[in-house]
Design an enzyme around this catalytic site. Structure first.
Site, PDB file in Angstrom:
ATOM      1  N   TYR A  29      47.744  58.102   9.254  1.00 11.50           N
ATOM      2  CA  TYR A  29      46.614  58.921   8.831  1.00 11.50           C
ATOM      3  C   TYR A  29      45.332  58.136   9.125  1.00 11.50           C
ATOM      4  O   TYR A  29      44.519  57.847   8.250  1.00 11.50           O
ATOM      5  CB  TYR A  29      46.717  59.331   7.358  1.00 11.50           C
ATOM      6  CG  TYR A  29      46.095  60.688   7.125  1.00 11.50           C
ATOM      7  CD1 TYR A  29      46.741  61.848   7.545  1.00 11.50           C
ATOM      8  CD2 TYR A  29      44.842  60.814   6.537  1.00 11.50           C
ATOM      9  CE1 TYR A  29      46.155  63.093   7.380  1.00 11.50           C
ATOM     10  CE2 TYR A  29      44.251  62.058   6.365  1.00 11.50           C
ATOM     11  CZ  TYR A  29      44.915  63.191   6.783  1.00 11.50           C
ATOM     12  OH  TYR A  29      44.339  64.419   6.620  1.00 11.50           O
ATOM     13  N   HIS A  34      40.902  51.765  10.799  1.00 12.31           N
ATOM     14  CA  HIS A  34      42.049  51.322  11.603  1.00 12.31           C
ATOM     15  C   HIS A  34      41.653  51.157  13.069  1.00 12.31           C
ATOM     16  O   HIS A  34      42.048  50.192  13.731  1.00 12.31           O
ATOM     17  CB  HIS A  34      43.173  52.362  11.556  1.00 12.31           C
ATOM     18  CG  HIS A  34      43.684  52.703  10.190  1.00 12.31           C
ATOM     19  ND1 HIS A  34      43.391  53.889   9.567  1.00 12.31           N
ATOM     20  CD2 HIS A  34      44.496  52.021   9.339  1.00 12.31           C
ATOM     21  CE1 HIS A  34      44.007  53.940   8.391  1.00 12.31           C
ATOM     22  NE2 HIS A  34      44.665  52.812   8.213  1.00 12.31           N
ATOM     23  N   GLN A  58      56.287  49.252  -0.947  1.00 10.27           N
ATOM     24  CA  GLN A  58      55.027  48.838  -1.572  1.00 10.27           C
ATOM     25  C   GLN A  58      54.466  49.896  -2.518  1.00 10.27           C
ATOM     26  O   GLN A  58      53.364  49.742  -3.035  1.00 10.27           O
ATOM     27  CB  GLN A  58      53.996  48.426  -0.524  1.00 10.27           C
ATOM     28  CG  GLN A  58      53.452  49.539   0.334  1.00 10.27           C
ATOM     29  CD  GLN A  58      52.620  48.994   1.479  1.00 10.27           C
ATOM     30  OE1 GLN A  58      53.137  48.360   2.398  1.00 10.27           O
ATOM     31  NE2 GLN A  58      51.323  49.207   1.439  1.00 10.27           N
ATOM     32  N   GLY A 144      42.250  44.613   7.528  1.00  8.30           N
ATOM     33  CA  GLY A 144      40.904  45.009   7.121  1.00  8.30           C
ATOM     34  C   GLY A 144      40.458  44.328   5.838  1.00  8.30           C
ATOM     35  O   GLY A 144      41.255  44.131   4.917  1.00  8.30           O
TER      36      GLY A 144
END
Ligand code: AMP
Length: 277
Positions: A29, A34, A58, A144
C-alpha cells in the site's frame, strides 16, 4: 521489473542481478515515503529489490492485520516507475511454514515506546527482517525515519549479528499539511484526516519551545500532551522526549533527542516523531 513469490524464485532472480543490491522492505500500500526510499536505492545501488509482505508476526491479535490495506497492482506500478528491478512478495505460509519456531529478539532498545505499546511487535519485525536479509543478501537496506525506533532496532541488530549490510534511513515524507505519510492514513475519514494533523502540530509546538531554549523533558512532554488533548478526535497512547541513542526518557535535554508519540485518531493508531539537537 521482475516479480517473484517463492524463496527459490527469489534466490534465482537475486543471483542474476548485477553489482551491489539495495533492499527496501515494505508492507505494501505504497506511498511517497516508500518510493523515496526506492529512488534513493536506485541512485546508490546497481540493483534494487523491494519486498511487499504484511508480516503477521508483527501484529498483535487485537491489531489490524486482516484489514491492513492492500493494492498490489498499484504498488507494482509505483515500484516499476521508481526503477526497481525485482519485487519479492512472499506468502505468510512461505515465510512461516508450520512448525516455525525461531525468533530474533533485540533487547533493551525494544522495551520502551512502540515496544511497550505493542508487546511482541519488534520480535516480529526483527525476525522477518532477518529472513529478508538472509534471503536477499543486500549490500544496503533502506528504512524510514517515520519509524524511528524500528530503524534504531534494525541498526542494533545488524551490529550485534554482524550482518554485512549498510542500513540507510531516509527522512519522513509528509503531506502538505504535515501529516506523515502512512498506509494507515487510508483508514481515516474526512473529519479524522483533518484531526490527524494534531501529531505534526504537537511535535512542531514542542520543537518551537525547544528552539526558544526549553530543555526540560517534562515540559516538552507536557506540550505534546496538551496539544493532543485539545483535539477531541485524538486519544494519546504515549508521548516521549528520549535520548536518541538509548531511547530513555530525559529529565533534561542535552544531546540529540527523539520526540515521539503514538495517538489514536478514532480507531486508527498513528505514530510520528521529530529529532531535536
Ligand atoms: P511499512 O510499509 O509501513 O512497513 O514501511 C516500510 C518502510 O517505509 C519502513 O522503513 C518505513 O519506516 C518507511 N516509511 C513509511 N512511511 C514513511 C514516510 N512517511 N516517510 C519515510 N519513510 C516511510
Amino acid at each position: 521489473m521482475q516479480m517473484v513469490s517463492t524463496l527459490a524464485d527469489l534466490r534465482a532472480a537475486r543471483l542474476a542481478l548485477p553489482g551491489t543490491a539495495g533492499l527496501i522492505p515494505t508492507m505494501g500500500y505504497l506511498h511517497e515515503g516508500h518510493i523515496s526510499l526506492a529512488r534513493r536505492a536506485r541512485a546508490e545501488c546497481d540493483s534494487v529489490i523491494a519486498s511487499i509482505f504484511v508480516n503477521p508476526a508483527q501484529f498483535a491479535p487485537n491489531e489490524d492485520l486482516a484489514k491492513y490495506p492492500r493494492n498490489l497492482e498499484r504498488d507494482l506500478q509505483l515500484l516499476e516507475s521508481a526503477g526497481v528491478d525485482l519485487v519479492w512478495t512472499p506468502t505468510p505460509e512461505g515465510m512461516y511454514p508450520p512448525g516455525f519456531s525461531t525468533w530474533v529478539e533485540v533487547e533493551g532498545l525494544t522495551r520502551p515506546l512502540e515496544g511497550a505499546a505493542r508487546p511482541g511487535h519488534f520480535r516480529g519485525v526483527t525476525t522477518v527482517v532477518t529472513k529478508l536479509f538472509s534471503a536477499v543478501q543486500p549490500e544496503r537496506a533502506y528504512f524510514g525515519q517515520k519509524d524511528a525506533q524500528q530503524a534504531a532496532v534494525i541498526r542494533k541488530m545488524v551490529r550485534d549479528l554482524d550482518f554485512p549490510i549498510e542500513i540507510i534511513v531516509g527522512p519522513t515524507v509528509r503531506e502538505a499539511d504535515g501529516l506523515a505519510m502512512s498506509s494507515r492514513n487510508a483508514y481515516l475519514n474526512a473529519e479524522e484526516r483533518k484531526a490527524a494533523t494534531v501529531l505534526f502540530n504537537a511535535l512542531s509546538a514542542a520543537q518551537q519551545a525547544y528552539q526558544h531554549g526549553e530543555r526540560d523533558g517534562d515540559v516538552l512532554r507536557g506540550i505534546l500532551r496538551h496539544v493532543i488533548d485539545l483535539q477531541p478526535l485524538a486519544r494519546m497512547q504515549y508521548v516521549s522526549a528520549a535520548d536518541y541513542d538509548t531511547l530513555e526518557e530525559l529529565q533534561t535535554l542535552t544531546g540529540k533527542t527523539l520526540l515521539s508519540m503514538a495517538v489514536f485518531i478514532g480507531q486508527t493508531r498513528l505514530i510520528d516523531n521529530f529529532v531535536l539537537g
